[in-house]
Write an enzyme that holds these catalytic residues in place. Structure first.
Site, PDB file in Angstrom:
ATOM      1  N   GLU A  48       0.818  -1.216   0.000  1.00 16.79           N
ATOM      2  CA  GLU A  48       0.000   0.000   0.000  1.00 16.79           C
ATOM      3  C   GLU A  48       0.849   1.262   0.000  1.00 16.79           C
ATOM      4  OE1 GLU A  48      -0.485  -2.583   1.977  1.00 16.79           O
ATOM      5  OE2 GLU A  48      -2.550  -3.285   1.720  1.00 16.79           O
ATOM      6  N   PHE A 110     -11.652  -7.370  14.066  1.00 17.61           N
ATOM      7  CA  PHE A 110     -10.560  -7.852  13.234  1.00 17.61           C
ATOM      8  C   PHE A 110     -10.211  -6.818  12.161  1.00 17.61           C
ATOM      9  CE2 PHE A 110      -9.076 -10.190   9.417  1.00 17.61           C
ATOM     10  CZ  PHE A 110      -7.841 -10.554   9.938  1.00 17.61           C
ATOM     11  N   GLN A 111      -8.945  -6.497  12.084  1.00 19.88           N
ATOM     12  CA  GLN A 111      -8.417  -5.515  11.129  1.00 19.88           C
ATOM     13  C   GLN A 111      -9.096  -4.158  11.240  1.00 19.88           C
ATOM     14  OE1 GLN A 111      -8.180  -7.378   7.187  1.00 19.88           O
ATOM     15  NE2 GLN A 111      -6.098  -8.023   7.707  1.00 19.88           N
ATOM     16  N   LYS A 160     -17.405  -1.309   5.657  1.00 17.78           N
ATOM     17  CA  LYS A 160     -17.791  -2.294   4.640  1.00 17.78           C
ATOM     18  C   LYS A 160     -19.298  -2.319   4.403  1.00 17.78           C
ATOM     19  CE  LYS A 160     -16.941  -7.132   3.442  1.00 17.78           C
ATOM     20  NZ  LYS A 160     -16.242  -8.364   3.846  1.00 17.78           N
ATOM     21  N   MET A 458      23.937   9.115   2.695  1.00 16.46           N
ATOM     22  CA  MET A 458      23.778  10.431   3.290  1.00 16.46           C
ATOM     23  C   MET A 458      24.045  10.388   4.797  1.00 16.46           C
ATOM     24  SD  MET A 458      23.368  13.519   2.702  1.00 16.46           S
ATOM     25  CE  MET A 458      22.461  14.140   1.284  1.00 16.46           C
TER      26      MET A 458
HETATM   27  C1  LIG Z   1      12.104   6.008   5.522  1.00 19.85           C
HETATM   28  C2  LIG Z   1      13.387   6.676   5.882  1.00 19.85           C
HETATM   29  N1  LIG Z   1      14.196   6.119   6.810  1.00 19.85           N
HETATM   30  C3  LIG Z   1      15.370   6.706   7.126  1.00 19.85           C
HETATM   31  C4  LIG Z   1      15.749   7.871   6.546  1.00 19.85           C
HETATM   32  C5  LIG Z   1      17.069   8.543   6.919  1.00 19.85           C
HETATM   33  N2  LIG Z   1      17.968   8.600   5.751  1.00 19.85           N
HETATM   34  C6  LIG Z   1      18.091   9.709   4.984  1.00 19.85           C
HETATM   35  S1  LIG Z   1      19.134   9.509   3.704  1.00 19.85           S
HETATM   36  C7  LIG Z   1      19.498   7.936   4.180  1.00 19.85           C
HETATM   37  C8  LIG Z   1      20.485   7.105   3.405  1.00 19.85           C
HETATM   38  C9  LIG Z   1      19.955   6.696   2.093  1.00 19.85           C
HETATM   39  O1  LIG Z   1      20.832   5.726   1.567  1.00 19.85           O
HETATM   40  P1  LIG Z   1      20.697   5.259   0.065  1.00 19.85           P
HETATM   41  O2  LIG Z   1      19.270   4.953  -0.237  1.00 19.85           O
HETATM   42  O3  LIG Z   1      21.655   4.180  -0.192  1.00 19.85           O
HETATM   43  O4  LIG Z   1      21.046   6.572  -0.767  1.00 19.85           O
HETATM   44  P2  LIG Z   1      22.436   7.399  -0.800  1.00 19.85           P
HETATM   45  O5  LIG Z   1      22.394   8.429   0.272  1.00 19.85           O
HETATM   46  O6  LIG Z   1      23.554   6.423  -0.596  1.00 19.85           O
HETATM   47  O7  LIG Z   1      22.442   8.017  -2.160  1.00 19.85           O
HETATM   48  C10 LIG Z   1      18.787   7.584   5.325  1.00 19.85           C
HETATM   49  C11 LIG Z   1      18.904   6.292   6.016  1.00 19.85           C
HETATM   50  C12 LIG Z   1      14.872   8.428   5.602  1.00 19.85           C
HETATM   51  N3  LIG Z   1      15.117   9.601   4.987  1.00 19.85           N
HETATM   52  N4  LIG Z   1      13.711   7.812   5.273  1.00 19.85           N
END
Ligand SMILES: Cc1ncc(C[n+]2csc(CCOP(=O)(O)OP(=O)(O)O)c2C)c(N)n1
Lengths: 552, 191
Positions: A48, A110-111, A160, A458
């Site tokens: 979803e 449920f749900q 529903k 990042m």
């Molecule tokens: C759902 C979610 N969880 C955690 C984060 C924190 N976060 C921001 S950037 C990042 C790293 C992303 O890594 P990747 O997808 O490999 O991309 P890159 O930065 O290496 O290009 C994280 C964990 C986020 N933005 N969104």
């Protein structure tokens, strides 16, 4: 006719004929009614969350309301991230959920999930439908709320038994877009007086000006204004125009951040002074008077000291400001800016920067580019050159990893005449990679590039810069799947590039392949995105280039 | 801290109170009191909210309220003349017959009505503005207050006009808009 039928009829009446969804017990009546509605295209995602982001991609690419559908309980809660994302990025989204029958509401059935309660803070409005006869009215209102004023997500929760209840009501035509009223001429004149008096003006354009690209461009050209587009505003002003200075903020361009910091007049249109844009707010545009144009009155004066707050449509205000412009002599200002524009980050001969620069360079004007969240996103925002609005899809406000692939999928279906490319990180890709099955099932020609740096890049960069390289739970290289085999498992062709020449060699066949296609780009692991404004610093304190590279 | 009185006319929908209190909580606005009741119009309720905070914060709260779909109108009583009242029930302990007389005298001064007479306690009802209510409670305190319940302030605009338009924020250079966020020390942010 029952409630489910009436809902589908209402969707058709509103031109909402593509639904991204996932079935379950509490929406079986809706899915049953779908079988008799060939006008409606239902796209079955694999989660979803994917449906919600796909609907967002649809909406961002078209400006029209995107629709997603989920069952009660876990189906509904899986939509929450997408709703929150749409809330922060002002995306018109309509989420429809089933719920347990009315007599079971509130009994922990449920749900059962109190999804209207859960989504209260992440929707513009939501509805729990109590009678089938209310459905057309609620749908008309929901569409109007989602798309009117500052757009945003709306959820309709339908028990529903309401879906099954006999419908005896009447249908509602779509409502006209609510008008916000125009800014009075007096204020337009005041803004023009400020423009005439300014010697160092900048125009900052955000995602709220998506429908005002033409007028914004006229405004900038009429007054010869240095023009900056935020992460959400990329493409609203053509990047090819010499007036364009790039993106502001944490990973903004030297020219954008320096000119904001030195400006004496800042005109913000359809942007909201997000902290990622402003840096330390007390150090933001310290010498500038600020004119802020927004459709949402509550944004005016919310975060920065605002000298003239104009509530109105971006297109209307921009057009009127452009009329009878009296461009000033800004030569000294443009001299400075030209020098800043010359300061560009030097990317290594092979690395994430070079790779993303190359990929972005392959895009045609009409192509759509979606990204996930992280370093690759910021690099793409810095390096891509968008000439048109609604070609750039990214999760800005919420920064939602997992957004890229499903959003690209939705956009590709919405705009079949545009080529859709997605650049995602190896981390974020794995948050919604199940949607490869959706690409395959509907043969959606998304060109997906995975930037594989073996890290949650990042976060690694932050740990490198601010935590003395104490890398904590950011290395994923040892357990990343073989992306090529993964693609193959889904029946999707794939390519792999590990250096610049391989990339140049593989990209043409990847891009020209007819259906969905996956490209893994393996880059050196430890790279950082610059320029960077460290957290808590002012834009003027930006680090312009990689200190390591500069020293070397 | 200063406070301001807002009247909020709302559609009488389920959860409307949650929407409003949730908005205040989420955005760090302080509610000092909130009272709700039905109005003369079917399906329409009216709230009086006393909001604590300086003008910038209350202006922001009001603008956020105006965005809620169920909110029909927000009336800012800083801009409209109004009457306001609060009602309180005070249960006071009675030790002996002397006290009873003394308390009744005080109550008369405040036009407080006795609404329940017990062997050891009296319950008073007082209506008035906030100052009067507070003064009454202070007068009763030495006798021993067992319980109180205040309704919170309720307000109506003065005059015959029942269709008061909510005054929208009028943008203008005369009123530079100050941000609601005080510059905060840089805190750890998230990626
Ligand atoms: C759902 C979610 N969880 C955690 C984060 C924190 N976060 C921001 S950037 C990042 C790293 C992303 O890594 P990747 O997808 O490999 O991309 P890159 O930065 O290496 O290009 C994280 C964990 C986020 N933005 N969104």
């Amino acid at each position: 006719m029952n409630g489910a039928d009436a809902l589908l009829q209402s969707l058709i009446d509103h031109g909402l004929t593509t639904i991204f969804g996932y079935p379950g017990g509490a929406v079986i009546p809706l899915y049953d009614a779908l079988t008799a509605r060939p006008e409606i295209r239902h796209v079955l995602t694999r989660h979803e969350q994917g449906a919600a982001h796909a609907a967002e991609g649809w909406a961002k690419a078209t400006g029209k309301v995107g629709v997603c559908l989920a069952t009660s309980g876990p189906g509904a809660t899986n939509l929450v991230t997408g709703l929150a994302d749409a809330m922060l990025d002002s995306v018109p989204l309509l989420a429809i959920t089933g719920n347990v029958a009315r007599h079971l509401l509130g009994t922990d059935a449920f749900q059962e999930a109190d999804i209207t309660g859960i989504t209260l803070p992440v929707t513009k409005h939501n509805y729990l439908v109590r009678r089938a006869d209310d459905l057309p009215r609620i749908l008309a209102e929901a569409v109007s709320v989602a798309s009117g004023g500052r757009p945003g997500p709306v959820l309709i929760d339908i028990p529903k038994d309401v879906q099954l209840e006999a419908f005896t009501g009447s249908f509602c035509p779509p409502r006209p877009r609510p008008s916000v009223g125009t800014v009075s001429e007096e204020y337009i004149e005041q803004a023009k007086a400020l423009l005439r008096g300014a010697r160092r003006p900048v125009l900052v354009v955000g995602g709220g000006a998506q429908e005002a690209s033409f007028e914004i461009t006229r405004l900038a050209r009429a007054w010869n204004l240095p023009t900056i587009t935020t992460l959400m505003g990329l493409g609203i002003f053509p990047a090819a125009d010499p007036l364009w200075l790039g993106m502001p903020g944490m990973h903004g361009s030297v020219a954008a951040n320096r000119s904001i910091s030195e400006s004496d007049l800042l005109i913000g249109v359809g942007m909201r002074f997000d902290d990622r844009v402003t840096g330390r707010i007390s150090g933001f545009a310290p010498k500038a008077q600020i004119i802020h144009v927004d459709i949402d009155a509550s944004e005016l004066g919310k975060l920065v000291r605002t000298h003239l707050g104009l509530r109105g449509e971006a297109s209307d205000v921009a057009a009127r400001l452009a009329e009878g412009a009296e461009p000033q002599n800004l030569h000294p200002w443009w001299e400075k800016i030209r020098e800043w524009k010359g300061r560009q980050v030097a990317h290594a001969a092979w690395g994430a920067g070079q790779a993303i620069g190359f990929l972005c360079g392959q895009l045609a004007e009409n192509d759509i580019l979606a990204t996930d969240v992280g370093q690759h996103q910021m690099l793409a925002a810095q390096l891509a050159r968008f000439q048109r609005p609604r070609r750039w899809l990214t999760s800005g406000g919420l920064g939602t990893m997992g957004f890229g692939l499903p959003a690209a999928l939705g956009a590709a279906l919405a705009a079949p005449d545009c080529r859709t490319v997605a650049i995602v990180g190896d981390g974020g890709f794995q948050m919604t990679m199940q949607e490869l099955a959706t690409l395959k099932r509907y043969d959606i020609p998304v060109k997906l590039a995975i930037l594989n740096n073996s890290y949650l890049g990042m976060v690694r960069q932050w740990q490198e810069m601010f935590n003395d390289r104490r890398y904590s739970e950011v290395y994923i290289g040892e357990s990343n799947p073989d992306f090529g085999i993964l693609a193959k498992a889904y029946g999707i062709p794939s390519w792999r590039a590990t250096d610049a020449s391989e990339l140049a060699g593989t990209v043409p066949s990847w891009l020209s392949c007819p259906g969905p296609a996956l490209l893994e780009v393996v880059v050196p692991n430890e790279h950082a995105v610059f320029p960077m404004v460290p957290q808590g610093a002012a834009l003027s304190e930006m680090i312009e280039d990689d200190p390591a590279a500069v020293q070397a | 801290m200063s406070e301001r009185l807002l009247s909020v006319i709302v559609q009488d929908e389920p959860r409307v109170l949650t929407r409003i209190s949730g908005l205040f909580a989420r955005r760090n606005f302080n509610i000092k009191s909130l009272s709700v009741g039905r109005t003369e119009q079917r399906g329409v309720s009216r709230m009086t909210i006393v909001v604590e905070g300086d003008d910038r914060v209350v202006d922001q709260a009001r603008q956020q309220l105006e965005k809620l779909v169920d909110v029909i109108r927000v009336i800012d009583h800083r801009e409209e003349k109004y009457v306001d009242r609060e009602l309180v029930l005070v249960k006071v302990r009675i030790e002996g017959p002397d006290q009873r007389v003394e308390i009744r005298h005080i109550a008369e001064d405040f036009r407080a009505r006795i609404v329940d007479v017990g062997r050891r306690a009296l319950v008073f009802e007082v209506t008035g503005d906030e100052g009067k209510i507070t003064a009454f409670i202070e007068q009763m305190r030495p006798f021993g207050i067992l319980e109180t319940m205040r309704t919170g302030r309720i307000a109506l605009t003065r005059g015959s006009n029942a269709e008061i338009q909510s005054q929208r924020y009028a943008p203008g250079p005369s009123q530079t808009l100050e941000p609601i966020l005080p510059p905060s020390p840089s805190s750890k942010e998230s990626v």
